[in-house]
Design an enzyme around this catalytic site. Sequence first.
Site, short mmCIF file in Angstrom:
data_model
loop_
_atom_site.label_atom_id
_atom_site.label_comp_id
_atom_site.label_asym_id
_atom_site.label_seq_id
_atom_site.Cartn_x
_atom_site.Cartn_y
_atom_site.Cartn_z
N LYS A 105 -28.69 25.26 -7.38
CA LYS A 105 -28.02 26.09 -8.39
C LYS A 105 -28.73 26.10 -9.74
CE LYS A 105 -23.32 25.91 -6.50
NZ LYS A 105 -21.89 25.70 -6.82
N ASN A 118 -16.53 10.76 -16.92
CA ASN A 118 -17.50 10.56 -15.86
C ASN A 118 -17.92 9.10 -15.85
OD1 ASN A 118 -19.18 11.84 -13.77
ND2 ASN A 118 -20.88 11.19 -15.05
N GLY A 162 -9.08 22.82 -3.34
CA GLY A 162 -10.19 23.67 -3.72
C GLY A 162 -10.28 24.99 -3.00
N ASP A 215 -18.44 30.32 -10.15
CA ASP A 215 -17.67 29.10 -9.87
C ASP A 215 -16.55 28.89 -10.88
OD1 ASP A 215 -18.94 28.21 -7.55
OD2 ASP A 215 -20.47 27.09 -8.65
N ALA A 236 -20.54 21.68 -10.85
CA ALA A 236 -19.22 22.33 -10.81
C ALA A 236 -18.44 22.05 -12.08
CB ALA A 236 -18.44 21.86 -9.59
#
Length: 276
Positions: free
Chosen positions: A66, A150, A241, A102, A130
């Site tokens: 990506k 994170n 999802g 996305d 994402a």
Amino acid sequence: MKKLFAVIGDPIAHSMSPIMHNELFKINKIDAHYHPLHVKKIDLEAAIKGLKAIGTAGFNVTIPHKETIIPFLDRLDPLAEAIGAVNTVVNEDGELVGYNTDGSGYVKGLMDKIETINDKNILIIGAGGAARALYFTMARTGVKRLDICNRTLAKAAAIVEDCPYSVVSRAIEISSAEASLSQYDIIIHTTSIGMAPDINQLPLSLHNLQPNAFVSDIIYNPLETKLLHEAKQRGCIVQNGLNMFVHQGALAFEKWTGISPDTEQMKANVLQQLGG
């Protein structure tokens, strides 16, 4: 002449995009075929040149290409450029133009259950591609607060710093997110933790989760991750999802064909394939 569409990635055999898009071509009576292509990192440039040379009408891009595909495209949509990642490519009169559906697909899927996100305090878990797409899109849409956590704090901080859209935000460690979880109206999980076959894992403790929160997981296999199961047990509204997958696919299909497909029918078809 039959138009060719594709999805490229490594691995690619697991992708449900070919089933979804070929069904859409059939429903809309479009003479086209969508094919999965296993492309390794070392072959990416050659693959893109080949897809362009044979006149491929469009293709999707998945892990791990990506971000690395960008130098091989002719142009980028402004949002894709800001995010720094592409998941949809359209052949526009011989030019390969990169888009990112996305984030927009996720927000559209979220709106199936929530009227607005503008007044919400939101936490994103994870700092991968994402998460970056969702963060930038929601920042552009407008929210009350948008925090990101994170395990590697620097990666979350980089997303906050890179975002060109103004939003109240902070990057925090997982432990801080766990301690302040009750402050958030919406919690969005974007990592692979809890995906099959490792379905018994949690990205963080839900001890401080408020019972009326909305908990979302971008994983759709399994349809109910451990995170969603535990959140539901605590009285939360949950969403897997599948909505994001369907809506990002629908946006890609619309960019390729100009047709807005029936997302409810798409969802039903994917659910059938998943055995749900």
